[in-house]
Write a protein that holds these residues in place. Structure first.
Motif, mmCIF file in Angstrom:
data_model
loop_
_atom_site.group_PDB
_atom_site.id
_atom_site.type_symbol
_atom_site.label_atom_id
_atom_site.label_comp_id
_atom_site.label_asym_id
_atom_site.label_seq_id
_atom_site.Cartn_x
_atom_site.Cartn_y
_atom_site.Cartn_z
ATOM 1 N N MET A 194 0.834 -1.215 0.000
ATOM 2 C CA MET A 194 0.000 0.000 0.000
ATOM 3 C C MET A 194 0.862 1.256 0.000
ATOM 4 O O MET A 194 0.380 2.352 -0.276
ATOM 5 C CB MET A 194 -0.989 -0.007 1.169
ATOM 6 N N SER A 195 2.165 1.102 0.274
ATOM 7 C CA SER A 195 3.070 2.250 0.245
ATOM 8 C C SER A 195 3.803 2.354 -1.097
ATOM 9 O O SER A 195 4.793 3.071 -1.204
ATOM 10 C CB SER A 195 4.093 2.133 1.383
ATOM 11 N N LEU A 222 -6.140 -4.987 2.703
ATOM 12 C CA LEU A 222 -6.101 -3.743 1.921
ATOM 13 C C LEU A 222 -7.502 -3.147 1.781
ATOM 14 O O LEU A 222 -7.690 -1.928 1.900
ATOM 15 C CB LEU A 222 -5.491 -4.015 0.533
ATOM 16 N N ALA A 267 -5.890 3.392 3.132
ATOM 17 C CA ALA A 267 -5.147 2.912 1.948
ATOM 18 C C ALA A 267 -5.846 3.444 0.713
ATOM 19 O O ALA A 267 -7.082 3.400 0.626
ATOM 20 C CB ALA A 267 -5.108 1.390 1.916
ATOM 21 N N PRO A 293 -6.621 0.171 -3.297
ATOM 22 C CA PRO A 293 -6.281 -1.173 -2.813
ATOM 23 C C PRO A 293 -6.068 -2.184 -3.938
ATOM 24 O O PRO A 293 -5.255 -3.090 -3.787
ATOM 25 C CB PRO A 293 -7.485 -1.555 -1.930
ATOM 26 N N HIS A 322 0.823 -3.926 9.743
ATOM 27 C CA HIS A 322 0.141 -2.896 8.944
ATOM 28 C C HIS A 322 -0.832 -2.071 9.787
ATOM 29 O O HIS A 322 -1.352 -1.068 9.314
ATOM 30 C CB HIS A 322 -0.580 -3.524 7.742
#
Ligand code: NAD
Length: 313
Positions: free
Chosen positions: A26-27, A52, A61, A64, A147
């Motif tokens: 997600m980064s 996600l 997020a 996703p 996370h």
């Protein structure tokens, strides 16, 4: 100092590996999954998709589906780590397993890739001493699930290079984690030494009949733990005396000194004491119930993460 090549490998795609995979994907990182157990990388991928979507639902997020598409599965470690700039190792918690995995990683990864271990307690020196690339090895210990819980303890061996530690710090900060520097290697680093002190005392208090295990949990979740989610124990005591920390020590250190003279014994984890704790705690849930309750915990942690993000000082 975050590398341009945002490709990383997850070695060991169990509980902790899947949280790291979710977070790196997600980064914006490409995530390569490898696990020794057949089917595990596919299970991990599916769990990442759920995580996600949960994060996206609470605004934590973006995109996703795109993040999910960046998570790839591999059948061989060599293929998974060929062109990465970072490895996050989450294999079994034993020195022998870490030595075997790190020996392979040292041979198979690009020579400037950082090799970080999620180990909860084993110091870097114990599994990297003989490696030619030992300067690029460190422990980056998260809490589960990484996370949703941002802390990561960074602990190098005496031979870990300061540049590698600085680059690791920059990487974890860039994906929203909170790195802390562990200045001296010791088994359990800081977090599990703190957790150990609390749990050993909890085992003693329940085993010796001071309190039920259910009420002990309330003392933390509806007591100590409430403010510990935004101020730590030192800031807590600073605010609990009008004159700050010196005043707190003057008022209360005599009690804590007496208390520290009677530490809970290691036998609190054994024999009759441990049996009493287990009996009072009650039945052990089956794995599906553990999974369902873990998902419910993760949902509450997601809400807490969103709340903390909104009210960040
Ligand atoms: N569970 C936690 O709360 C927690 C928290 C922080 C750190 N850790 C640490 O993370 C690591 C993994 O713990 P976990 O809870 O995810 O365990 P887990 O059992 O869920 O996952 C371990 C994975 O490693 C795989 N594996 C075994 N041998 C391997 C090999 N040679 N190569 C690649 N994969 C291999 C297993 O198949 C399994 O999928 C441990 O070092 C543990 O101390 C755990």
């Amino acid at each position: 100092v975050v590398p341009d090549n945002k490709t990383m490998a997850i070695i060991g795609a169990g509980l902790v590996g899947r949280g790291w995979a979710t977070l790196f994907a997600m980064s914006g990182w490409t995530v390569r999954l490898y696990d020794a157990m057949p089917g595990q990388v596919e299970r991990c991928q599916a769990m990442c998709r759920l995580a996600l979507n949960d994060l996206a639902r609470y605004g934590l997020a973006e995109e996703p589906n795109e993040a999910y598409a960046r998570i790839k599965t591999y059948r061989s470690m060599a293929d998974a780590v060929r062109d990465v700039s970072l490895v996050q190792e989450n294999g079994p918690e034993s020195v022998e397993a870490k030595v075997a995995i790190y020996t392979d990683l040292d041979n198979l990864t690009p020579p400037d890739a950082i090799l970080a271990s999620s180990t909860s307690s084993i110091v870097t020196s114990r599994f990297t001493e003989k490696l030619k690339g030992r300067h690029r090895c460190l422990v980056a210990h998260p809490l589960n699930p990484p996370h949703l819980v941002p802390i990561v303890e960074l602990s190098g061996a005496p031979w870990t290079s300061p540049e590698v530690l600085a680059q690791a710090r920059a990487i974890y900060e860039s994906i929203g984690q909170t790195p802390i520097d562990i200045r001296k290697e010791s088994e359990g680093f800081v977090i599990n030494r703190l957790q150990g002190a609390l749990l050993t005392e909890a085992m003693r208090l329940v085993g010796e009949g001071h309190v039920s295990p259910q009420d002990l949990d309330k003392a933390v979740k509806d007591g100590l733990g409430l403010q510990w989610s935004f101020i730590g124990p030192f800031e807590t005591i600073e605010l609990n005396a009008p004159g700050g920390m010196p005043d707190y020590l003057a008022r209360y250190s005599a009690f804590f000194e007496r208390n520290a003279r009677d530490p809970a014994p290691s036998t609190a984890w054994q024999g009759a004491n441990a049996a009493k704790v287990l009996e009072e705690w009650g039945r052990t849930p089956e794995p599906p119930e553990i999974l369902a309750r873990s998902r419910a915990r993760d949902e509450r942690l997601t809400l807490l993460k969103a709340f903390k993000k909104k009210f960040k000082r």
